[in-house]
Scaffold this motif. Sequence first.
Motif, mmCIF file in Angstrom:
data_model
loop_
_atom_site.group_PDB
_atom_site.id
_atom_site.type_symbol
_atom_site.label_atom_id
_atom_site.label_comp_id
_atom_site.label_asym_id
_atom_site.label_seq_id
_atom_site.Cartn_x
_atom_site.Cartn_y
_atom_site.Cartn_z
ATOM 1 N N THR A 2 0.815 -1.213 0.000
ATOM 2 C CA THR A 2 0.000 0.000 0.000
ATOM 3 C C THR A 2 0.850 1.265 0.000
ATOM 4 O O THR A 2 0.407 2.295 -0.483
ATOM 5 N N PRO A 5 2.204 1.483 -4.350
ATOM 6 C CA PRO A 5 1.242 0.721 -5.164
ATOM 7 C C PRO A 5 1.751 0.484 -6.587
ATOM 8 O O PRO A 5 1.424 1.212 -7.520
ATOM 9 N N ARG A 7 2.395 -1.226 -10.252
ATOM 10 C CA ARG A 7 1.479 -1.743 -11.267
ATOM 11 C C ARG A 7 1.516 -3.259 -11.250
ATOM 12 O O ARG A 7 2.555 -3.872 -11.068
ATOM 13 N N SER A 16 -3.309 -2.466 -13.577
ATOM 14 C CA SER A 16 -3.943 -1.704 -12.500
ATOM 15 C C SER A 16 -2.877 -1.355 -11.474
ATOM 16 O O SER A 16 -1.732 -1.775 -11.595
ATOM 17 N N TYR A 17 -3.270 -0.604 -10.453
ATOM 18 C CA TYR A 17 -2.407 -0.337 -9.313
ATOM 19 C C TYR A 17 -3.020 -1.025 -8.109
ATOM 20 O O TYR A 17 -4.244 -1.059 -7.948
ATOM 21 N N GLU A 19 -4.613 -1.569 -4.802
ATOM 22 C CA GLU A 19 -5.396 -0.670 -3.951
ATOM 23 C C GLU A 19 -5.805 -1.329 -2.639
ATOM 24 O O GLU A 19 -6.507 -0.722 -1.839
ATOM 25 N N THR A 21 -7.902 -3.751 -2.243
ATOM 26 C CA THR A 21 -9.277 -4.257 -2.254
ATOM 27 C C THR A 21 -9.256 -5.781 -2.175
ATOM 28 O O THR A 21 -8.232 -6.415 -2.472
ATOM 29 N N HIS A 24 -8.031 -7.277 -5.416
ATOM 30 C CA HIS A 24 -6.590 -7.158 -5.626
ATOM 31 C C HIS A 24 -5.820 -8.124 -4.727
ATOM 32 O O HIS A 24 -4.850 -8.741 -5.160
#
Length: 151
Positions: A2, A5, A7, A16-17, A19, A21, A24
């Motif tokens: 975190t 972040p 790629r 994406s990066y 995050e 979630t 992820h």
Amino acid sequence: MTEHPDRFWLNDYTPSYFEGTPEHKNIVFADTLEVIENIILFSISNYFLRFSNMYKSINGEHSLDDNNWYEFVEYGTTNELTVFLQRNGFSREPANYIKDNPKYLVKTDEGWKLHRSLLKCPNNDARTEAEIIDKNRPGLFVNEEDAGSTI
């Protein structure tokens, strides 16, 4: 991750990066398991295969029948029936399902066979794999009336 972040790829075509979630985190977890399965276990399996072959060449073909670490790493078990099923094309979970449901198994003079009723079993994975295996190894399956004793 975190704090930085970096790629990473959600799938083969979507960058994406990270995050944090649940999606992820699941992707990172799945990628880690894939590396363990495909690289680390593959390397360990190959090491034990080479060792097993060398040991058998020195001590005889059946010297590792009860303690073959290659089979344990490769098949995740030393259970002869589960190894037999995986060698004939079943993946680990369907092989365990069949082992746990002996009504699908027949012991013959030639070795283990499978009842054709497996082709209609309620387990979707076992049924699907059995249909494919039946096309490639039809001698592995027997009809109910041709079956000897179940295990």
